[in-house]
Structures are given as C-alpha cells and as structure tokens.
Design a protein around this motif. Structure first.
Motif, PDB file in Angstrom:
ATOM      1  N   TYR A 152      -1.527   2.153   8.888  1.00 51.49           N
ATOM      2  CA  TYR A 152      -1.039   1.371  10.218  1.00 51.49           C
ATOM      3  C   TYR A 152      -1.906   1.248  11.304  1.00 51.49           C
ATOM      4  CZ  TYR A 152       3.745   2.032   8.310  1.00 51.49           C
ATOM      5  OH  TYR A 152       4.908   1.855   7.501  1.00 51.49           O
ATOM      6  N   LEU A 155      10.089   6.408   4.428  1.00 48.22           N
ATOM      7  CA  LEU A 155       9.184   7.625   4.598  1.00 48.22           C
ATOM      8  C   LEU A 155      10.054   9.106   5.141  1.00 48.22           C
ATOM      9  CD1 LEU A 155       6.429   5.659   6.690  1.00 48.22           C
ATOM     10  CD2 LEU A 155       6.240   6.795   4.221  1.00 48.22           C
ATOM     11  N   ARG A 215       0.983   4.143  -2.981  1.00 42.21           N
ATOM     12  CA  ARG A 215       0.854   5.550  -2.738  1.00 42.21           C
ATOM     13  C   ARG A 215       1.903   6.425  -3.204  1.00 42.21           C
ATOM     14  NH1 ARG A 215      -3.646   6.713   0.438  1.00 42.21           N
ATOM     15  NH2 ARG A 215      -4.597   4.941   1.363  1.00 42.21           N
ATOM     16  N   ASP A 229       0.389  12.431   2.371  1.00 42.15           N
ATOM     17  CA  ASP A 229       0.914  11.060   2.534  1.00 42.15           C
ATOM     18  C   ASP A 229       1.345  10.312   3.990  1.00 42.15           C
ATOM     19  OD1 ASP A 229       0.728  10.693  -0.281  1.00 42.15           O
ATOM     20  OD2 ASP A 229       2.810  11.277  -0.814  1.00 42.15           O
ATOM     21  N   GLU A 256       0.809  -1.253  -0.209  1.00 48.66           N
ATOM     22  CA  GLU A 256      -0.027   0.092   0.052  1.00 48.66           C
ATOM     23  C   GLU A 256       0.980   1.197  -0.124  1.00 48.66           C
ATOM     24  OE1 GLU A 256      -3.599   2.200   0.139  1.00 48.66           O
ATOM     25  OE2 GLU A 256      -3.272   0.042  -0.253  1.00 48.66           O
ATOM     26  N   VAL A 257       1.972   1.211   0.788  1.00 45.64           N
ATOM     27  CA  VAL A 257       2.771   2.361   1.009  1.00 45.64           C
ATOM     28  C   VAL A 257       3.519   2.592  -0.700  1.00 45.64           C
ATOM     29  CG1 VAL A 257       4.892   3.326   2.129  1.00 45.64           C
ATOM     30  CG2 VAL A 257       3.188   2.352   3.439  1.00 45.64           C
ATOM     31  N   GLU A 267      -0.526   7.197   5.805  1.00 42.54           N
ATOM     32  CA  GLU A 267       0.113   6.077   5.963  1.00 42.54           C
ATOM     33  C   GLU A 267      -0.086   5.678   7.407  1.00 42.54           C
ATOM     34  OE1 GLU A 267       3.925   7.455   4.285  1.00 42.54           O
ATOM     35  OE2 GLU A 267       3.357   7.459   2.352  1.00 42.54           O
TER      36      GLU A 267
END
Length: 312
Positions: free
Chosen positions: A90, A58, A23, A82, A19-20, A86
C-alpha cells in the motif's frame, strides 16, 4: 485529466487486490504443507482454523489464540508477516490510508515494535491525520511499561507532530508530560511547507471548497510540478463555477506541462469554456508555446508563479 486519473487509480487498486490475493493463497498453501509434515499426534493438536482459512479479508488473518498451540504459533508468524507485506505494498503505491489501517492492526498486537510504530506515525504525518497521530502516542503512553521508547524518542515524535499541528491539544498535553516547553504559535508566513500528499489528503477529508483551494495553492507553491494538484484544483473551481480561479489554475497548468501536452491543454480548455465566455479562452487556445506570454498574462492577473517552474 480527471477521467485518466480515475482510470489509473482503478488499475492500481486492482493490482493491489491481485497482489493481496496471491499472497494470501501462497500463505494458505504454506500452512497446508506444514500441516502435512506434522506427525498424526501433532496434527490432532493443531486448531482446524489454522489450516482451513479463507482469504476473505485482512482482519480474518489475525491470530485468535497466538500461543495456545503449535499450529496457532505458526499461524501468528505467517499472519504478522503478511500484514507488514501488505502494508508495504500500500505504501509503495501511495495508498496511505489503507497502509495506516493495516499497520495499526499490527501495532495493536505488537506495541513493542518501534520500527513499525515509527512507520505508522510517518504514515499519519503523510496523511496529515494528526488526530490519529496524537491518539497513537497517547495510547502508547498508557502502555509505557510495554514500550521500549526512551525520552528522546518521545520528545522527537511530539515535536514532529506539533510542527505540523501546533494547536493540537493532545500533543500539547503530551509535550508537558515529557517535560517539553510548550512551543509558541508560529509567526505568520513561517508555516511548514505543504506537500502534495498532505494537501490531497486534507482536501479529501474536508469538503469545504475554499479550504481545499487554499490548501492546494499552498502545495502548488511548494511542489509546482505535481499534476494531481492542478487536476484537483481545476475540479473544485469548475464544480463551484469559479471562472477566474479556473483560469488562474489553467495558466499555471500550461506553464507546467508546456506546449507539447496539447491534448491535455485542449481538454482542460474545453472544460473551462463550459463555465462561460471569457476573452482569455482565445488567448490560451492560440498560445504558441512561449512561456513569457503566460508569465505576462499571470502578472496582469496578479497571479504568483512558483519560482521552481521551468522557464522554457
């Protein structure tokens, strides 16, 4: 049971990483599209780093010069969004430690965002990380001119922290600063309930097996249907070769999962048999599904059964 939990954790982590990655790639494409729409003159002013990012980790998405150029301002807006997205991912999957890290980056950049600050403080409470909770409040107090929180907010947050950790020195100092009366120690038996999330977080941070067992028993008394609590308790007692404690945890697990969870029960029973001989192994292996049998067995062992466990 432990192997299944590890497998599920790995699947969740892989989904989060996917997913990260998706994105970050989508954000990079948006930046490139915006850059393509700029005029040649404006494009010359956009920092090269704002359109040639690499989605490695990140921290690299944080803006270096957030207000210096048009491209830098655009990068800041996208990066901030973002970070929050994120963190929410989590939190959705129960990865509070990772969410706390991301939210702390955001709060350090935006100490005026009350909603996100509350979200971070609640995450610290879920982790039972009272040192970070108190440290964040203390750092916000040092920036009192930049934060919009009023006196009632400070009182409420300090009170919540002291309810969970009455002896925290930093919180007691903050209580005096905001004019709160320092609360007296709670009487024995009046401690707040231990949730499954709090218990698992505390056990992960403290490797003392006796401390971990005490915390897990408290959490089971409060939330007896949470299987991860039994899995962790059985793991600790098995690792420490505590045969009687393993049997007690197994009796409650049988009551919780019921007769239909035969595979799980047999697997935990075989693991217990590795600890040594005991007459109760045969009793548990021959259990016919009648919960009253287990309740009588627990009573004979002076094992307290949580009242919210199902009777059938």
């Amino acid at each position: 049971m432990q192997g299944l939990m590890i497998f599920l954790e790995v699947v969740v982590v892989l989904l989060l990483l996917l997913e990260v990655f998706v994105r970050l790639r989508a954000r990079r494409r948006r930046l490139q599209q915006r850059d393509a729409q700029l005029s040649p003159e404006a494009r010359k002013k956009v920092p090269l780093s704002s359109v040639q990012e690499s989605p490695v980790s990140l921290p690299e998405v944080l803006p270096v010069h957030p207000h210096s150029e048009q491209g830098g301002a655009l990068q800041e807006a996208l990066s901030i969004d973002d970070l929050l997205n994120e963190a929410n991912i989590y939190l959705e999957y129960g990865h509070y430690a990772q969410a706390a890290t991301v939210l702390r980056w955001y709060v350090d950049l935006n100490p005026h965002e009350t909603r996100v600050i509350n979200q971070l403080l609640d995450t610290y409470l879920a982790l039972a990380d009272m040192d970070s909770y108190a440290g964040l409040l203390e750092s916000l107090g040092e920036k009192s001119g930049r934060v919009p929180m009023d006196e009632s907010w400070w009182r409420e947050r300090v009170e919540h922290g002291l309810q969970q950790d009455p002896g925290n020195l930093e919180l007691l100092v903050l209580a005096e600063k905001v004019g709160m009366a320092v609360p007296l120690p709670q009487e024995q038996g009046a401690e707040p309930p231990m949730t499954a999330e709090m218990a698992l977080a505390l056990v992960a941070r403290n490797r003392d097996p006796h401390y971990g067992m005490a915390i897990l028993w408290r959490a089971i008394a409060h939330e007896p249907l949470r299987l991860p609590l039994y899995a962790e308790l059985l793991r600790i007692t098995h690792q420490q070769h505590l045969l009687e404690d393993y049997i007690n945890a197994l009796i409650l697990l049988y009551l919780t999962v019921g007769y239909k969870a035969k595979t799980l029960r047999e697997r935990m029973l075989r693991a217990g048999e590795d600890l040594g001989n005991h007459p109760l192994w045969t009793v548990l292996a021959d259990w016919d599904g009648n919960p009253e049998t287990l309740r009588q067995l627990a009573c004979s062992r002076q094992l307290e059964i949580p009242g919210s466990l199902p009777l059938t």
